[in-house]
Motif scaffolding. Structure first.
Motif, short mmCIF file in Angstrom:
data_model
loop_
_atom_site.label_atom_id
_atom_site.label_comp_id
_atom_site.label_asym_id
_atom_site.label_seq_id
_atom_site.Cartn_x
_atom_site.Cartn_y
_atom_site.Cartn_z
N SER A 1 0.86 -1.18 0.00
CA SER A 1 0.00 0.00 0.00
C SER A 1 0.90 1.23 0.00
O SER A 1 1.68 1.43 0.93
N SER B 1 2.32 5.26 -0.14
CA SER B 1 2.12 6.45 0.68
C SER B 1 1.16 7.39 -0.02
O SER B 1 0.93 7.32 -1.21
N ARG C 1 11.58 4.01 14.96
CA ARG C 1 10.55 3.06 14.54
C ARG C 1 11.18 1.91 13.75
O ARG C 1 10.83 0.74 13.92
N TYR D 1 11.32 -2.14 14.54
CA TYR D 1 10.96 -3.20 13.59
C TYR D 1 12.09 -4.21 13.44
O TYR D 1 11.86 -5.42 13.35
N GLU E 1 7.06 -1.55 2.78
CA GLU E 1 5.91 -1.19 3.62
C GLU E 1 6.30 -0.17 4.68
O GLU E 1 5.55 0.78 4.96
N ILE E 2 7.48 -0.34 5.27
CA ILE E 2 7.94 0.58 6.30
C ILE E 2 8.27 1.94 5.70
O ILE E 2 7.96 2.99 6.28
N GLU F 1 5.13 3.77 5.16
CA GLU F 1 4.57 4.21 6.44
C GLU F 1 5.28 5.45 6.97
O GLU F 1 4.63 6.38 7.49
N LEU F 2 6.60 5.51 6.84
CA LEU F 2 7.38 6.51 7.57
C LEU F 2 7.79 7.73 6.75
O LEU F 2 8.00 8.81 7.32
#
Length: 449
Positions: free
Chosen positions: A113, A115, A192, A196, A371-372, A375-376
């Protein structure tokens, strides 16, 4: 059977001067080895005026749409350029598809998914002619496909043999660059990622920040200055719609395909250059010995061996070079080289699709790292960490990892800097590395304001 026509034209040590004779044509682009600043550079490819009918990239980011897009590119290529086999071993491109793939299209390809924000997909176009400069042989040719008429060919030759050129306009920033992360926000994202890694989600994640400023004028002037500063062998300048432009000063190859031989050369590990020779040699030696950088590099080598394994003959994949220090004007890099033989049933487009984006700018394992990143990182990467590339009419391919990229769009210029984070990374060092990689570019452009 009709064949590709090759016409000798006057060689120029500086391909930018020749490109200025073509730059006013629609869709003009140069893939640039930065010769003579990068003495190892050999080929420059200049194109303009793309043909109609190239498959249009999807607007939506669904996996099936993008997989189908690469299949359509393969079918289009085969049908349009069927008469181009065996043109010349010294000619990397004789017409074909050329342009860029944006990093963000890698999200649907890897079922991630993406950003939020502006989405940047692909800009690959078909060209029926190309100028190729060979700096080793000091030779320049105009290669034209059978679809190019004699009148068009004559017009191109007159243009290329004349002294006419488009003079670059002025370029200036309207403000200094501003990052999309403060040091506090970067540290929070770093923490973060560390969490992980500690939880076993991943081993390495590439975290980038974006720098943006308003500008006015002609981006080509900025590119000409930056290519001297970077001397990067996988550079390029693409003219986009609405007078936008993509500039790339990349030192990194993504994938090359010559015959059935596949090669990739990931970069992982960086030190800044110093004017003092002793300090500069010390930095290179420190990079060569660094257990942390070697471990990062090895993770990506393993990832890319796995990626190539999807498309190459089993047992054909080898690590040709491991932990080689390569020095560029602004940084030292740790580089490895992996090769394999493309399976007979696989095409260049399938190889590209199933390896994209390059593992050196995602992390490992690739899908979780992406994915990370989604997210970030506050904004899409757009063209950054995608690829500038060509697939010649005769099937030869080369591509870069579009690091050290600057996108000029809607009177804004954007540049990105990133680095791989692993378990023993220190946030201050990683944060500084993002500036080490592009800081000299930003400072040089701010000097034009």
């Amino acid at each position: 059977m009709k064949t590709v026509s090759l016409e000798e034209i006057p060689y120029s040590p500086d391909s930018c001067q020749m490109f200025e004779r073509l730059r006013d044509l629609p869709g003009s682009a140069i893939l640039d080895s930065s010769y003579p600043y990068a003495q190892t550079g050999r080929y420059d490819i200049l194109v303009a005026d793309p043909t109609a009918g190239t498959p249009i990239p999807p607007v939506e980011g669904e996996t099936a749409h993008w997989e189908n897009y690469f299949d359509e590119l393969g079918r289009f290529h085969q049908s349009r350029f069927e008469a181009s086999q065996g043109v010349s071993p010294d000619l990397p491109f004789c017409g074909g598809l050329l342009g860029y793939l944006g990093y963000d299209l890698g999200n649907p390809l890897n079922r991630v998914s993406g950003s939020s924000g502006k989405y940047s997909g692909a800009g690959l176009y078909a060209y029926d002619w190309a100028v190729v400069q060979d700096h080793l042989l000091q030779r320049a040719v105009l290669a034209t496909q059978p679809a190019v008429s004699r009148t068009q060919q004559s017009d191109l030759l007159r243009r290329l043999r004349s002294r006419r050129s488009t003079v670059p306009g002025g370029f200036r920033l309207q403000e200094n660059f501003e990052a999309n992360m403060s040091d506090v926000q970067y540290r929070e994202a770093f923490n973060r990622i560390q969490a992980y890694i500690s939880a076993g989600d991943c081993y390495q994640v590439n975290l980038a920040q974006r720098f943006e400023a308003g500008y006015e004028g002609d981006p080509w002037q900025a590119y000409r200055m930056l290519r001297q500063l970077a001397a990067a062998p996988f550079s390029g300048y693409l003219s986009l719609d609405n007078d936008d432009a993509l500039m790339c000063l990349s030192p990194e190859r993504f994938l090359s395909l010559h015959g059935s031989h596949v090669q990739t050369s990931p970069i992982k590990g960086t030190r800044p250059r110093y004017q003092d020779p002793a300090a500069d040699q010390l930095a290179a030696a420190e990079l060569r010995r660094s257990e942390k950088d070697r471990a990062e590099n090895l993770m990506i080598v393993d990832l890319l061996r796995n990626d190539l394994g999807r498309s190459c003959v089993p047992g054909s994949i080898y690590v040709d070079k491991l932990f080689e220090v390569q020095s560029f004007p602004t940084v030292h890099h740790l580089v490895s080289t992996i090769s394999g033989e493309l399976a007979p049933e696989r095409s260049a487009y399938q190889l590209l699709r199933d390896s994209f984006p390059g593992g050196s700018i995602t992390g490992a394992p690739k899908r979780r790292a992406m994915e990370i990143i989604a997210e970030l990182e506050p904004h899409p990467r757009e063209a950054y960490c995608g690829s500038l590339m060509y697939i010649s009419a005769d099937g030869r391919m080369d591509s870069n990892i579009a690091i050290r990229s600057l996108l000029c769009s809607e009177s804004k210029i954007r540049c990105w800097g990133g680095g791989g984070i692993v378990a023993d990374s220190q946030w201050q060092q990683e944060y500084q590395e993002t500036f080490d990689k592009v800081g000299k570019f930003l400072t040089a452009l701010e000097g034009l304001s």
